[in-house]
Design an enzyme around this catalytic site. Structure first.
Site, PDB file in Angstrom:
ATOM      1  N   GLU A  35       0.748  -1.210   0.006  1.00 45.60           N
ATOM      2  CA  GLU A  35      -0.098  -0.005  -0.070  1.00 45.60           C
ATOM      3  C   GLU A  35       0.841   1.084  -0.082  1.00 45.60           C
ATOM      4  OE1 GLU A  35      -3.236   0.290  -0.510  1.00 45.60           O
ATOM      5  OE2 GLU A  35      -3.373  -1.626  -0.707  1.00 45.60           O
ATOM      6  N   CYS A 196     -12.929   1.016 -14.824  1.00 43.96           N
ATOM      7  CA  CYS A 196     -13.107   2.619 -14.845  1.00 43.96           C
ATOM      8  C   CYS A 196     -11.882   3.115 -14.803  1.00 43.96           C
ATOM      9  CB  CYS A 196     -13.765   2.690 -13.372  1.00 43.96           C
ATOM     10  SG  CYS A 196     -14.847   4.362 -13.049  1.00 43.96           S
ATOM     11  N   CYS A 203     -17.261   0.354 -19.813  1.00 45.46           N
ATOM     12  CA  CYS A 203     -18.364   0.451 -19.243  1.00 45.46           C
ATOM     13  C   CYS A 203     -19.336  -0.688 -19.437  1.00 45.46           C
ATOM     14  CB  CYS A 203     -19.007   1.794 -19.139  1.00 45.46           C
ATOM     15  SG  CYS A 203     -18.216   3.245 -18.849  1.00 45.46           S
ATOM     16  N   CYS A 206     -18.578  -3.259 -16.943  1.00 50.66           N
ATOM     17  CA  CYS A 206     -18.961  -2.940 -15.355  1.00 50.66           C
ATOM     18  C   CYS A 206     -19.934  -3.202 -14.698  1.00 50.66           C
ATOM     19  CB  CYS A 206     -18.693  -1.337 -15.222  1.00 50.66           C
ATOM     20  SG  CYS A 206     -18.586  -0.579 -13.670  1.00 50.66           S
ATOM     21  N   CYS A 212     -25.115   3.892 -12.964  1.00 49.41           N
ATOM     22  CA  CYS A 212     -23.725   4.851 -12.696  1.00 49.41           C
ATOM     23  C   CYS A 212     -24.264   6.091 -13.540  1.00 49.41           C
ATOM     24  CB  CYS A 212     -22.439   4.417 -13.684  1.00 49.41           C
ATOM     25  SG  CYS A 212     -21.361   5.383 -13.970  1.00 49.41           S
TER      26      CYS A 212
END
Length: 350
Positions: A35, A196, A203, A206, A212
């Site tokens: 991270e 995305c 899309c 998705c 959305c």
DNA sequence: AACCCGGGGGT
DNA sequence: ACCCCAGGGTT
């Protein structure tokens, strides 16, 4: 329609990434390290650095026992070197403060240097199954588009709005069971990275496109609102490649600021004479001087134009603290920022 | 060439 | 509570 979180979890199980090198176990140390490396840096860039880092420092105690210089050397080329210094400092804090285990709540993790709200939440969710929301660049894009949030996410008000959204969409333990939060968190990151994307999002693939806002209003290209443009000032410096019997002089940068704690080359204002600088610092006139082609290096807030100058010195006397003479080949093993590495690599090709 | 990205520190 | 700083890569 299934709830938002359910769709993300289902998509992640079928299409998300499961074999990234920090996903092979649930080692909090590896997740934390990944991270930190993933702050400001994409997965593909991070992977080789991560592999080398954990090969050398496989555990938190191993990292805590290391010298900072070696940690920085493994970070060389990755940029934002304060991340490495904070990571190293944090490893020692954990070893002293929590010798038995890694801190396991987002609140505790966020106390560590180099760890903010989003990174803490990511570690807490991925490593410990804590129900907390993340808001990294990928998630910000997914949420801004899905919710039709207008305004630059760097703006405090917009950021707060996105945090609220992120919190509100989390899966509940009751509905999804324990362990779902890790899948969901990875799913949000992977949706942002794989579907995305900033330009030309796919899309059709998705799981969130039905509701959305950006997709339904054909506004994916304008969301999230881009950062306001600012002119990029330029700075120029000379960097000296000082050679003495095949060895190159490196200088340690101050701990803060650009290339903090890294090894670099002596720096000189462009209106100063390199030979005169050698005279004043070494009491020796260089035997030869050669101007190299300039190179440009971009930072967030300015562009740096580097004018390298190679000088051969007569045999030296003492070397002050914070300086070191190394063969170009050995110098490549040191904690060099990327453009310095480029210059030193040229020397090894002669 | 423009754009993207989390956290720390100073004001 | 804000603003500025920091380095790579991708498009």
């Amino acid at each position: 329609m299934k709830p938002f979180a359910s769709r993300v979890i289902h998509w992640q199980q079928r299409h998300g990434r499961h074999t990234l090198p920090w996903q092979i176990d649930r080692d909090p140390y590896r997740i934390w390290l990944s991270e930190i490396m993933l702050q400001q840096t994409q997965v593909a860039t991070v992977i080789p650095y991560f592999e080398r880092f954990v090969a050398r420092f496989p555990s938190l105690p191993a990292l805590a026992a290391a010298h900072e210089d070696e940690v920085l050397a493994l970070w060389s080329g990755l940029g934002y070197y304060s991340r490495a210094r904070n990571l190293h400092a944090a490893s020692r804090i954990v070893m002293t403060g929590h010798p038995e285990s890694f801190p396991d709540t987002a609140e505790q993790i966020a106390q560590l240097p180099g760890v903010g709200r989003s990174t803490a939440a990511a570690v807490a969710a991925l490593a410990f199954g804590q129900h907390c929301a993340i808001l990294d660049g990928n998630v910000r894009r997914v949420l801004a588009r899905h919710g039709g949030v207008t305004g630059w996410p760097g703006d405090k008000k917009i950021e707060a709005e996105l945090w609220c959204l992120a919190e509100s969409l989390l899966p509940t333990a009751a509905q999804h069971g324990t362990g779902a939060i890790a899948t969901y968190t990875q799913g949000m990151m992977d949706l942002g990275a794989l579907i995305c994307t900033r330009s030309q999002p796919t899309c059709a693939d998705c799981p969130l496109h039905a509701d959305c806002v950006a997709f339904n209003q054909q506004r994916t290209h304008e969301l999230p609102t881009p950062r306001p443009k600012k002119p990029l000032p330029e700075r120029q410096i000379q960097l000296l490649l000082l050679l003495d019997r095949g060895e190159l002089l490196l200088e340690k940068r101050p701990p803060r600021g650009i290339w903090g704690g890294m090894w670099s080359l002596p720096e000189l204002a462009v209106d100063h004479d390199p030979a005169r600088h050698c005279m004043e610092h070494f009491g020796l006139t260089p035997r030869s001087q050669q101007t190299w082609p300039g190179l440009s290096h971009s930072f967030t807030h300015f562009k740096l134009l580097i004018h390298p100058v190679q000088l051969h010195l007569a045999p030296r006397h003492a070397t002050p603290t914070g300086q070191i003479w190394l063969s170009p080949a050995d110098a490549l093993g040191a904690a060099l920022p990327a453009p310095i590495r480029t210059l030193v690599a040229q020397l090894t090709r002669d």
